[in-house]
Write a protein that holds these residues in place. Structure first.
Motif, PDB file in Angstrom:
ATOM      1  N   THR B   3      18.761  22.240  95.302  1.00 29.62           N
ATOM      2  CA  THR B   3      19.853  21.289  95.138  1.00 29.62           C
ATOM      3  C   THR B   3      19.340  19.857  95.298  1.00 29.62           C
ATOM      4  N   VAL B   4      20.191  18.928  94.932  1.00 31.22           N
ATOM      5  CA  VAL B   4      19.851  17.521  95.066  1.00 31.22           C
ATOM      6  C   VAL B   4      21.126  16.757  95.424  1.00 31.22           C
ATOM      7  N   SER B   5      20.994  15.808  96.337  1.00 29.30           N
ATOM      8  CA  SER B   5      22.171  15.042  96.738  1.00 29.30           C
ATOM      9  C   SER B   5      22.348  13.815  95.854  1.00 29.30           C
ATOM     10  N   SER B   6      23.547  13.309  95.834  1.00 23.15           N
ATOM     11  CA  SER B   6      23.818  12.113  95.026  1.00 23.15           C
ATOM     12  C   SER B   6      22.980  10.945  95.542  1.00 23.15           C
ATOM     13  N   GLU B   7      22.734  10.948  96.843  1.00 23.10           N
ATOM     14  CA  GLU B   7      21.948   9.867  97.433  1.00 23.10           C
ATOM     15  C   GLU B   7      20.504   9.885  96.906  1.00 23.10           C
ATOM     16  N   GLU B   8      19.915  11.079  96.845  1.00 20.80           N
ATOM     17  CA  GLU B   8      18.543  11.199  96.332  1.00 20.80           C
ATOM     18  C   GLU B   8      18.464  10.744  94.879  1.00 20.80           C
ATOM     19  N   TYR B  30      31.067  19.584  89.972  1.00 18.92           N
ATOM     20  CA  TYR B  30      29.955  20.533  89.960  1.00 18.92           C
ATOM     21  C   TYR B  30      29.165  20.525  91.269  1.00 18.92           C
ATOM     22  N   GLY B  31      29.527  19.670  92.204  1.00 17.05           N
ATOM     23  CA  GLY B  31      28.793  19.579  93.458  1.00 17.05           C
ATOM     24  C   GLY B  31      29.390  20.458  94.546  1.00 17.05           C
ATOM     25  N   THR B  32      28.622  20.660  95.597  1.00 21.19           N
ATOM     26  CA  THR B  32      29.099  21.404  96.758  1.00 21.19           C
ATOM     27  C   THR B  32      29.005  20.492  97.967  1.00 21.19           C
ATOM     28  N   ARG B  33      30.127  20.256  98.618  1.00 22.60           N
ATOM     29  CA  ARG B  33      30.152  19.323  99.747  1.00 22.60           C
ATOM     30  C   ARG B  33      29.276  19.823 100.880  1.00 22.60           C
ATOM     31  N   GLY B  34      28.543  18.934 101.434  1.00 23.25           N
ATOM     32  CA  GLY B  34      27.629  19.295 102.513  1.00 23.25           C
ATOM     33  C   GLY B  34      26.275  19.754 102.009  1.00 23.25           C
ATOM     34  N   VAL B  35      26.172  20.006 100.698  1.00 24.87           N
ATOM     35  CA  VAL B  35      24.930  20.536 100.135  1.00 24.87           C
ATOM     36  C   VAL B  35      24.358  19.607  99.063  1.00 24.87           C
ATOM     37  N   GLY B  36      25.169  19.326  98.067  1.00 25.15           N
ATOM     38  CA  GLY B  36      24.705  18.518  96.952  1.00 25.15           C
ATOM     39  C   GLY B  36      24.987  19.210  95.632  1.00 25.15           C
ATOM     40  N   TYR B  37      24.191  18.888  94.628  1.00 26.14           N
ATOM     41  CA  TYR B  37      24.393  19.462  93.303  1.00 26.14           C
ATOM     42  C   TYR B  37      23.307  20.497  93.019  1.00 26.14           C
ATOM     43  N   ASP B  38      23.702  21.619  92.466  1.00 24.87           N
ATOM     44  CA  ASP B  38      22.746  22.622  92.010  1.00 24.87           C
ATOM     45  C   ASP B  38      22.005  22.041  90.806  1.00 24.87           C
ATOM     46  N   VAL B  39      20.711  21.807  90.993  1.00 21.43           N
ATOM     47  CA  VAL B  39      19.921  21.096  89.981  1.00 21.43           C
ATOM     48  C   VAL B  39      20.041  21.731  88.598  1.00 21.43           C
ATOM     49  N   GLU B  40      19.800  23.019  88.537  1.00 20.91           N
ATOM     50  CA  GLU B  40      19.777  23.701  87.249  1.00 20.91           C
ATOM     51  C   GLU B  40      21.130  23.612  86.539  1.00 20.91           C
ATOM     52  N   TYR B  41      22.182  23.848  87.327  1.00 17.20           N
ATOM     53  CA  TYR B  41      23.523  23.819  86.762  1.00 17.20           C
ATOM     54  C   TYR B  41      23.895  22.417  86.298  1.00 17.20           C
ATOM     55  N   LEU B  42      23.511  21.435  87.112  1.00 11.69           N
ATOM     56  CA  LEU B  42      23.801  20.036  86.783  1.00 11.69           C
ATOM     57  C   LEU B  42      23.097  19.617  85.498  1.00 11.69           C
ATOM     58  N   VAL B  43      21.829  19.982  85.397  1.00  7.50           N
ATOM     59  CA  VAL B  43      21.058  19.669  84.197  1.00  7.50           C
ATOM     60  C   VAL B  43      21.733  20.267  82.974  1.00  7.50           C
ATOM     61  N   TYR B  44      22.179  21.504  83.118  1.00  8.52           N
ATOM     62  CA  TYR B  44      22.824  22.163  81.987  1.00  8.52           C
ATOM     63  C   TYR B  44      24.109  21.451  81.590  1.00  8.52           C
ATOM     64  N   GLN B  45      24.923  21.109  82.586  1.00 15.12           N
ATOM     65  CA  GLN B  45      26.207  20.464  82.305  1.00 15.12           C
ATOM     66  C   GLN B  45      26.022  19.113  81.627  1.00 15.12           C
ATOM     67  N   ILE B  46      25.069  18.333  82.139  1.00 13.71           N
ATOM     68  CA  ILE B  46      24.830  17.017  81.542  1.00 13.71           C
ATOM     69  C   ILE B  46      24.274  17.157  80.132  1.00 13.71           C
ATOM     70  N   SER B  47      23.346  18.103  79.981  1.00 13.90           N
ATOM     71  CA  SER B  47      22.762  18.330  78.659  1.00 13.90           C
ATOM     72  C   SER B  47      23.836  18.713  77.654  1.00 13.90           C
ATOM     73  N   ARG B  48      24.735  19.573  78.108  1.00 17.28           N
ATOM     74  CA  ARG B  48      25.790  20.028  77.216  1.00 17.28           C
ATOM     75  C   ARG B  48      26.713  18.865  76.840  1.00 17.28           C
TER      76      ARG B  48
END
Lengths: 221, 221
Positions: B3-8, B30-48
């Motif tokens: 995962t990756v946080s919005s801050e990073e 698409y994020g999970t509070r306390g954790v961040g964003y699932d990188v793979e899923y986020l990449v897919y969503q943005i790409s789409r």
DNA sequence: CCATCTTTGTGCACGCGTTCACAAAGGCAT
DNA sequence: ATGCCTTTGTGAACGCGTGCACAAAGATGG
């Protein structure tokens, strides 16, 4: 005396006439009330402010297809730029004329820069060579770099870098093309923000701290 | 799950984390509070959302130095673009391979467009041929055009045109370079506005009424 | 199962650029 | 010379994007 009104210019440029007048006012009061702007004088003032009246010697490094295209590009000369030299790492290219100029070898880079007082360099090399070329340009005294290589260059403070990604414009077109077809509410909502980001100038600067991406860091390569 | 946080992400991209989160929120949660964003899923969503997952067949018209450079440019394939064909008016070029593709003659333009379902065209011809090529592309069904020729194209409503002027970025560099040297109050005041205009995306659209210049109409050619 | 910590998603306020609207200024005709 | 007409230059208001700050949500450890 041929004149033009802010309204005419604004219509032609597709902008608001008040904004245009306000922008012009930053350069001084060159207009005449009731008449408009003296075309010739206005052109001169804007050209001067933009640096178009100055002579800017530039070097192009990397004379592949893109470098050759840039060397042949007629738009440079009319904008105040003069191609001082074409530089390539391939010894076989050395001396070969491109766009009327003989290609010089990379070994001569430093001498060319200092002899011609070049402060602007264009990098059209493969990605792998870009950073190295950049370092040499900067060390030789270049303070502004236009980078066509698909790499983010790191430069010391005080050096300007602008990166041109030939595929970004295409990507923006595809984005709009996609929206012409299927529209859903999510896409529509995202458009304003995404389109703006996309249309924004592509730039990087030494003042930025981290590895500065012009596209989100999460974008697939 | 990486995962990756919005801050990073914000730090890496040099933007504000709140803005980044707000932008992402337009695409959904698409994020999970306390954790961040699932990188793979986020990449897919943005790409789409950006249309990167789609296959965009494009044609490049005008295989000179620039056209060849574009054909060889690796960035297209990774961004979802596929060069369907290279087209040139010179009969001597026909059949000659460039970047692994045989150059086709302009006569085949319409057939190539319709056979491949091409909706995006790239014009890299001399200025004189650009409008004519543009008209044929549009007539054949192309609805988005990327124009490298130094001409303003006129197109019917509904067709998007983006113009790339290779010298504009250089001009922006020169403008800043000029300001590094002699500063006077007028230049300083004008900078904010001028730099912004310069950095803005170069675009034109059929929705604009007049001959739409990306640079002020008063700019010397 | 509860407390605590981290990080998201977003209401709200600030700041800035754009636009409106008008007074001042200059030309031009009478 | 005077009055009218056109167009500039700009003060002020509006609108919008950006950044702040916090409540809600979910994970994690005890």
């Amino acid at each position: 005396m041929p004149t033009v009104s802010s309204e005419e210019l604004a219509t032609a440029a597709g902008v608001n006439s008040a904004k245009l007048r306000k922008d012009f006012s930053y350069l001084g009061s060159y207009g005449t009330r009731g008449v408009g702007y003296d075309v010739e004088y206005l052109v001169y003032q804007i050209s001067r402010e933009l640096g178009l009246t100055q002579d800017w010697p530039v070097v192009i490094v990397g004379i592949g297809n893109l470098g050759a295209a840039l060397a042949n590009y007629g738009g440079f000369a009319s904008r105040g730029f003069r191609v001082a030299a074409l530089i390539d790492a391939d010894p076989a290219m050395a001396g070969k004329p491109v766009a009327g100029l003989p290609v010089r070898h990379t070994d001569e880079l430093e001498a060319i820069i200092s002899d011609n007082g070049v402060s602007i360099g264009v990098i059209a090399t493969p990605a792998g060579a870009a950073q190295q070329v950049c370092d040499r340009l900067v060390a030789a005294g270049v303070t502004s770099i236009l980078n066509f290589a698909p790499t983010v260059l790191s430069v010391p403070e005080g050096v300007d870098v602008r990166k041109v990604d030939l595929s970004i414009e295409l990507q923006i077109l595809a984005f709009h093309e996609q929206r012409k077809a299927g529209e859903d509410s999510a896409s529509a909502a995202a458009t304003a923000s995404a389109a703006r980001s996309g249309a924004g100038g592509v730039r990087s600067s030494a003042s930025r701290k981290g590895p500065d991406g012009d596209v989100p860091a999460v974008m697939p390569a």
